[in-house]
Design an enzyme around this catalytic site. Structure first.
Site, PDB file in Angstrom:
ATOM      1  N   SER A 141       0.887  -1.204  -0.093  1.00 21.13           N
ATOM      2  CA  SER A 141      -0.028  -0.067   0.000  1.00 21.13           C
ATOM      3  C   SER A 141       0.968   1.256  -0.146  1.00 21.13           C
ATOM      4  O   SER A 141       1.983   1.133   0.655  1.00 21.13           O
ATOM      5  CB  SER A 141      -0.778  -0.037   1.371  1.00 21.13           C
ATOM      6  OG  SER A 141      -1.526   1.394   1.423  1.00 21.13           O
ATOM      7  N   TYR A 154      -1.224  -0.703  10.027  1.00 20.78           N
ATOM      8  CA  TYR A 154      -1.252  -1.044   8.936  1.00 20.78           C
ATOM      9  C   TYR A 154      -0.065  -0.771   7.988  1.00 20.78           C
ATOM     10  O   TYR A 154       0.405  -1.400   7.244  1.00 20.78           O
ATOM     11  CB  TYR A 154      -2.349  -0.295   8.249  1.00 20.78           C
ATOM     12  CG  TYR A 154      -2.783  -0.666   6.780  1.00 20.78           C
ATOM     13  CD1 TYR A 154      -3.736  -1.832   6.457  1.00 20.78           C
ATOM     14  CD2 TYR A 154      -2.701   0.407   5.785  1.00 20.78           C
ATOM     15  CE1 TYR A 154      -4.084  -1.939   5.179  1.00 20.78           C
ATOM     16  CE2 TYR A 154      -2.891  -0.067   4.172  1.00 20.78           C
ATOM     17  CZ  TYR A 154      -3.644  -1.106   3.981  1.00 20.78           C
ATOM     18  OH  TYR A 154      -4.091  -1.413   3.079  1.00 20.78           O
TER      19      TYR A 154
HETATM   20  P1  NAI Z   1     -11.706  -5.919   1.086  1.00 21.96           P
HETATM   21  O1  NAI Z   1     -11.904  -5.702   2.225  1.00 21.96           O
HETATM   22  O2  NAI Z   1     -12.605  -5.570  -0.020  1.00 21.96           O
HETATM   23  O3  NAI Z   1     -10.797  -7.389   0.573  1.00 21.96           O
HETATM   24  C1  NAI Z   1      -9.908  -7.909   1.483  1.00 21.96           C
HETATM   25  C2  NAI Z   1     -10.131  -9.313   1.271  1.00 21.96           C
HETATM   26  O4  NAI Z   1      -9.366  -9.812   2.098  1.00 21.96           O
HETATM   27  C3  NAI Z   1     -11.473  -9.892   1.618  1.00 21.96           C
HETATM   28  O5  NAI Z   1     -12.076 -10.799   0.797  1.00 21.96           O
HETATM   29  C4  NAI Z   1     -11.465 -10.534   2.939  1.00 21.96           C
HETATM   30  O6  NAI Z   1     -12.248 -11.377   3.367  1.00 21.96           O
HETATM   31  C5  NAI Z   1      -9.975 -11.100   2.951  1.00 21.96           C
HETATM   32  N1  NAI Z   1      -9.524 -11.368   4.299  1.00 21.96           N
HETATM   33  C6  NAI Z   1      -9.280 -10.321   5.366  1.00 21.96           C
HETATM   34  N2  NAI Z   1      -9.109 -11.276   6.185  1.00 21.96           N
HETATM   35  C7  NAI Z   1      -8.606 -12.307   5.878  1.00 21.96           C
HETATM   36  C8  NAI Z   1      -8.157 -13.766   6.493  1.00 21.96           C
HETATM   37  N3  NAI Z   1      -7.778 -13.593   7.604  1.00 21.96           N
HETATM   38  N4  NAI Z   1      -7.992 -14.764   5.885  1.00 21.96           N
HETATM   39  C9  NAI Z   1      -8.445 -14.602   4.634  1.00 21.96           C
HETATM   40  N5  NAI Z   1      -8.874 -13.723   3.736  1.00 21.96           N
HETATM   41  C10 NAI Z   1      -8.941 -12.446   4.585  1.00 21.96           C
HETATM   42  O7  NAI Z   1     -10.283  -4.732   0.392  1.00 21.96           O
HETATM   43  P2  NAI Z   1      -9.509  -4.583  -0.699  1.00 21.96           P
HETATM   44  O8  NAI Z   1      -9.484  -3.091  -1.129  1.00 21.96           O
HETATM   45  O9  NAI Z   1      -9.993  -5.431  -1.818  1.00 21.96           O
HETATM   46  O10 NAI Z   1      -8.014  -4.794  -0.200  1.00 21.96           O
HETATM   47  C11 NAI Z   1      -7.297  -6.068  -0.838  1.00 21.96           C
HETATM   48  C12 NAI Z   1      -5.752  -5.619  -0.422  1.00 21.96           C
HETATM   49  O11 NAI Z   1      -5.507  -4.384  -0.953  1.00 21.96           O
HETATM   50  C13 NAI Z   1      -5.634  -5.687   0.928  1.00 21.96           C
HETATM   51  O12 NAI Z   1      -4.063  -6.106   1.302  1.00 21.96           O
HETATM   52  C14 NAI Z   1      -5.513  -4.104   1.103  1.00 21.96           C
HETATM   53  O13 NAI Z   1      -4.601  -3.937   2.276  1.00 21.96           O
HETATM   54  C15 NAI Z   1      -4.885  -3.612  -0.193  1.00 21.96           C
HETATM   55  N6  NAI Z   1      -4.958  -2.225  -0.449  1.00 21.96           N
HETATM   56  C16 NAI Z   1      -6.356  -1.561  -0.508  1.00 21.96           C
HETATM   57  C17 NAI Z   1      -6.446  -0.373  -0.740  1.00 21.96           C
HETATM   58  C18 NAI Z   1      -7.670   0.341  -0.981  1.00 21.96           C
HETATM   59  O14 NAI Z   1      -7.681   1.494  -1.406  1.00 21.96           O
HETATM   60  N7  NAI Z   1      -8.743  -0.484  -1.268  1.00 21.96           N
HETATM   61  C19 NAI Z   1      -5.165   0.525  -1.119  1.00 21.96           C
HETATM   62  C20 NAI Z   1      -3.911  -0.139  -0.528  1.00 21.96           C
HETATM   63  C21 NAI Z   1      -3.846  -1.413  -0.411  1.00 21.96           C
END
Ligand code: NAI
Length: 242
Positions: A141, A154
């Site tokens: 990120s 984070y």
């Molecule tokens: P989201 O919340 O929609 O998706 C996150 C996914 O990770 C979900 O499917 C969730 O069920 C899964 N997850 C969470 N804890 C888990 C666990 N213990 N075991 C298995 N799966 C687990 O969020 P998003 O935005 O799609 O995030 C995806 C990645 O991108 C994350 O690592 C986030 O930190 C990163 N990210 C997102 C940004 C944003 O602006 N949305 C910016 C920078 C990084």
């Protein structure tokens, strides 16, 4: 016959993970779809992928549990026979000011966002080393690059992922395995839907928030096309400078 390729994408039931799974499926990968709890959403991702003419299967496991990750990787190998690409995408936020941050909020984020990369990648790397090929992408990120107030947990986890990426790339390069990170900016997903982002686009040269597909295309590029790219952190943030 086209060569069989298999990718494991963590947190692939929604958001960026789902978009990565679909983009890799379009590039011909069979997909192991990891999810934490929402089976229905994971099965929907699987169906969307199968429509693209490749295999897909959902695997429920908690990426913050070492045992669960090891068991799941064995199961994926039983089912698919190989893992050529890994996207360590699963992640959570537990934002709060540092002086008020609880141990629980600190540990939950470090375990889910950083320790998970060790737990999942460790068994996968052994398989890739035997195959003498593979590509790994870690979802970092901009918070891990620049820091962000209210996100010490984070930002620490994501900065840790960047160090992990560079160190592992140096260890694995001679085995034909590439390791890179993507550092997304503000991407429209469930993770950011409650953030107050008014006015943020004025600070983004491309004048819009990102969408999951913006990230997925970069991940697919790093895995499929970036054959001489390793140990890199690619910012996908519309030019945002924090
Ligand atoms: P989201 O919340 O929609 O998706 C996150 C996914 O990770 C979900 O499917 C969730 O069920 C899964 N997850 C969470 N804890 C888990 C666990 N213990 N075991 C298995 N799966 C687990 O969020 P998003 O935005 O799609 O995030 C995806 C990645 O991108 C994350 O690592 C986030 O930190 C990163 N990210 C997102 C940004 C944003 O602006 N949305 C910016 C920078 C990084």
């Amino acid at each position: 016959m086209t060569e069989k390729k298999v990718a494991l994408v963590t947190g692939a039931s929604r958001g960026i993970g789902k978009a990565c799974a679909i983009e890799l499926a379009k590039a011909g990968y069979s997909i192991a779809v990891n999810y934490a709890g929402n089976q229905e959403a994971a099965e929907n991702t699987v169906k969307e992928i199968q429509k693209l003419g490749v295999d897909a299967k959902a695997y429920q496991f908690d990426v913050s549990s070492k045992e669960a990750c090891e068991e799941a990787v064995s199961k994926i190998i039983e089912d698919f026979g190989q893992i050529d690409a890994l996207v360590n995408n699963a992640g959570i936020t537990r934002d709060g000011l540092f002086v008020r941050m609880t141990n629980e909020a600190w540990e939950a984020v470090i375990n889910t966002n950083l320790n998970s990369a060790f737990y999942v990648t460790n068994p996968v790397a052994k398989i890739m080393m035997k195959a003498r090929k593979g590509a790994i992408v870690n979802m970092a990120s901009i918070a891990g690059v620049y820091g962000n107030a209210g996100q010490t947990n984070y930002a620490s986890a994501k900065a840790g992922l960047i160090g992990f990426t560079k160190a592992l790339a140096k260890e694995m390069g001679s085995r034909g395995i590439r390791v890179n990170a993507v550092a997304p900016g503000f991407i429209q997903t469930d993770m950011t839907k409650d953030l107050k982002l008014d006015g943020i686009t004025e600070h983004i040269p491309l004048r819009r928030l990102g969408n999951p597909e913006d990230i997925a295309k970069t991940v697919k590029f790093l895995i499929e096309d970036g054959t001489y790219i390793t140990a890199q952190v690619i910012g996908v943030d519309g030019g945002l400078v924090v």
